[in-house]
Structure formats: C-alpha cells, structure tokens
Design an enzyme around this catalytic site. Structure first.
Site, short mmCIF file in Angstrom:
data_model
loop_
_atom_site.label_atom_id
_atom_site.label_comp_id
_atom_site.label_asym_id
_atom_site.label_seq_id
_atom_site.Cartn_x
_atom_site.Cartn_y
_atom_site.Cartn_z
CG ASN A 9 35.53 41.87 42.71
OD1 ASN A 9 36.14 42.86 43.13
ND2 ASN A 9 36.13 40.72 42.43
CE LYS A 11 37.07 41.00 38.85
NZ LYS A 11 37.30 40.03 37.80
CG HIS A 97 38.56 37.14 42.84
ND1 HIS A 97 39.31 37.04 41.69
CD2 HIS A 97 37.30 37.48 42.44
CE1 HIS A 97 38.53 37.31 40.64
NE2 HIS A 97 37.31 37.57 41.08
CD GLU A 99 40.55 38.96 38.86
OE1 GLU A 99 40.40 39.91 39.64
OE2 GLU A 99 39.79 38.75 37.89
CD GLU A 169 33.99 35.27 40.90
OE1 GLU A 169 33.20 36.14 40.54
OE2 GLU A 169 35.18 35.51 41.20
N GLY A 175 35.91 37.80 33.01
CA GLY A 175 36.41 38.87 32.14
C GLY A 175 36.64 38.44 30.71
CB SER A 215 31.32 36.76 31.28
OG SER A 215 32.72 36.88 31.09
P1 13P Z 1 33.55 39.56 35.28
O1 13P Z 1 32.10 39.77 35.64
O2 13P Z 1 34.22 40.81 34.78
O3 13P Z 1 33.76 38.39 34.39
O4 13P Z 1 34.32 39.21 36.65
C1 13P Z 1 33.80 38.25 37.49
C2 13P Z 1 34.52 38.30 38.76
O5 13P Z 1 35.70 37.96 38.83
C3 13P Z 1 33.84 38.83 39.93
O6 13P Z 1 34.55 38.60 41.09
#
Ligand code: 13P
Length: 252
Positions: A9, A11, A97, A99, A169, A175, A215
C-alpha cells in the site's frame, strides 16, 4: 487452499515517474526471486494505475487502487469510481483502511456502498479492519473488529464474501515501527477466522486470506507469516523499497 498474499500500500507516496520506477523494480525482483505461490499486489495512487499496469507483468503482479467512490458515477467532483479503476486494468481495491476511516470519515455505511460497487465491477476488495491503541489497551479488540466485520462484509452474500481478502491492521502498529507480536497477530487472526466460520461456515473461513498490516518488514515477516492464520501482509512503508518488499514476500 487459501492464497498467500503480499500487497503493498504505497499510500500518498511517489510521483508518477517514481512510481513507475518502483513498480518496474518490484516486477524485476519478483520475476527473478519470489516464490510462485505468493500473490503479489501493488496498491498505488489512482494517477499511477494505468501506467503501473503497463509496467509490470500482470500475470504475476496484481495492481490495486487504495480507494474507490461510493457512487457509480455522476456529479461527484474529484471521485474515482470502481468502474474507472477496473478500466485501468487494476484488479483490486483497498477498502476501509483506518486512515480513510479516521481522516476522511469513512463509515460502515459508505464502505458497504463501495464494497458493492467494487464487487459489481469485478474488483477484489482488500477489506481493512483493526483497532486503535485505546481499544487494545482496554482489551476490547475482538469485539471492536467483530463489529467492523458485522457492519460491513458480513452483510454480503456468501458468493461475494468469498471474493474478498481481509487485512487486519492494528492502528497502533501502522507506521509506528511497533509491530504486533507474532502471538498477538495469530490470536486475532484466529478470532477473525472463527467469526467468519460462525457466519459463513468452516469451508469459507478456511478459504479466506487474512493479511496482517502494521510495521511489517523483512526482519519480522517470517515470524508473522509462520502463524497458521496469517496469510500474508499489507505493507506500507516497506513497500516503497523494492528490495524490502521482496524481502517480505520471501518471508514465506
Ligand atoms: P506500515 O507498514 O507503514 O506500518 O503501514 C501499514 C499499512 O497501513 C498498510 O496498509
């Protein structure tokens, strides 16, 4: 047998040129070094979809959007429909997601519309769920995730549910460099699978791929993927470096 899947992803990262370069680098490494039985997906910005589709071997690598509109078409300035995504050659769409839920107010109601349109247009939804740190600290993660599933994908007919990929997640691991432990991941993945079994039966539960995200890196992928209910990963930061992404794919 259910699929092993590693999906990146990206982003809101990479401009178009950088994205094409990254996609090509992943394509080259995957062709040479990745095990054939791991499905590889790249979740890229809308602007990159058609170019990334052209830049990779789509028989080997699937391309995904990171969202789609809750409406089929019309006067919705700035939105990108599921049909538009599909027309680029993309096959997947990440939906729900954290976010998007947190920063863009995405609710279960919106997600139900997006899920229906994605499925109608032949896209495979990668449906995300997962709890905040507050919920985890209150040890209420199972109830929280179950409610997310019950309000959305559990409303689908079984034939549609079978098409989904689920990504668990935990928000506190995204992150942050703080990965869920292997035990924590296995525990909640097993719980998610048990709720699927209770709703759709054992066979559907056994066939559903449940990915871990948060992560995930080459150094911890092996331990996470060794769990019997962890079927791969949804990868943020580490998907932005082709070598690291390959390292995670090879965590199987
Ligand atoms: P990270 O791997 O940067 O923690 O992000 C995970 C994520 O949100 C994937 O959709």
């Amino acid at each position: 047998m259910r699929k092993k899947i590693v999906a990146g992803n990206w982003k809101c990262n990479t401009n178009l040129q950088e994205g094409i370069e990254l996609a090509k680098a992943v394509d080259t490494l995957v062709a040479k070094e990745a095990a054939d039985d791991v499905v590889v997906v790249l979740g890229v910005p809308f602007t990159h979809l058609s170019k990334v589709v052209e830049s990779v071997n789509t028989n080997r690598i699937g391309v995904s959007a990171q969202n789609c509109a809750a409406e089929a078409k019309g006067a919705f300035t700035g939105e990108v429909s599921a049909e538009m995504v599909k027309s680029t050659g993309a096959e997947y769409v990440i939906l729900g997601h954290s976010e998007r839920r947190e920063y863009y107010g995405e609710t279960s109601e919106t997600l139900n519309k997006k899920l229906a349109l994605a499925l109608k247009n032949g896209l495979t939804p990668i449906y995300c769920c997962g709890e905040s740190l507050e919920v985890r600290e209150a040890e209420a993660q199972n109830e929280f995730v179950k409610k997310q599933l019950e309000e959305t994908i559990f409303n689908l007919p079984e034939s549609d549910f079978r098409k989904l990929v689920i990504a668990y997640e935990p928000i506190w691991a995204i992150g942050t460099g703080k990965t869920a432990s292997s035990e924590q991941a296995q525990e909640i993945h097993a719980f998610i699978r048990s709720t699927i079994a209770a709703k759709f039966g054992d066979e559907v539960a056994e066939e559903t791929s449940i990915l871990y995200g948060g992560s995930c890196k080459p150094s911890n992928a092996k331990e996470l993927f060794a769990n019997k209910d962890v079927d791969g990963g949804l990868i943020g930061g580490a998907a932005l470096k082709a070598e690291d992404f390959l390292g995670i794919i090879n965590g199987f």
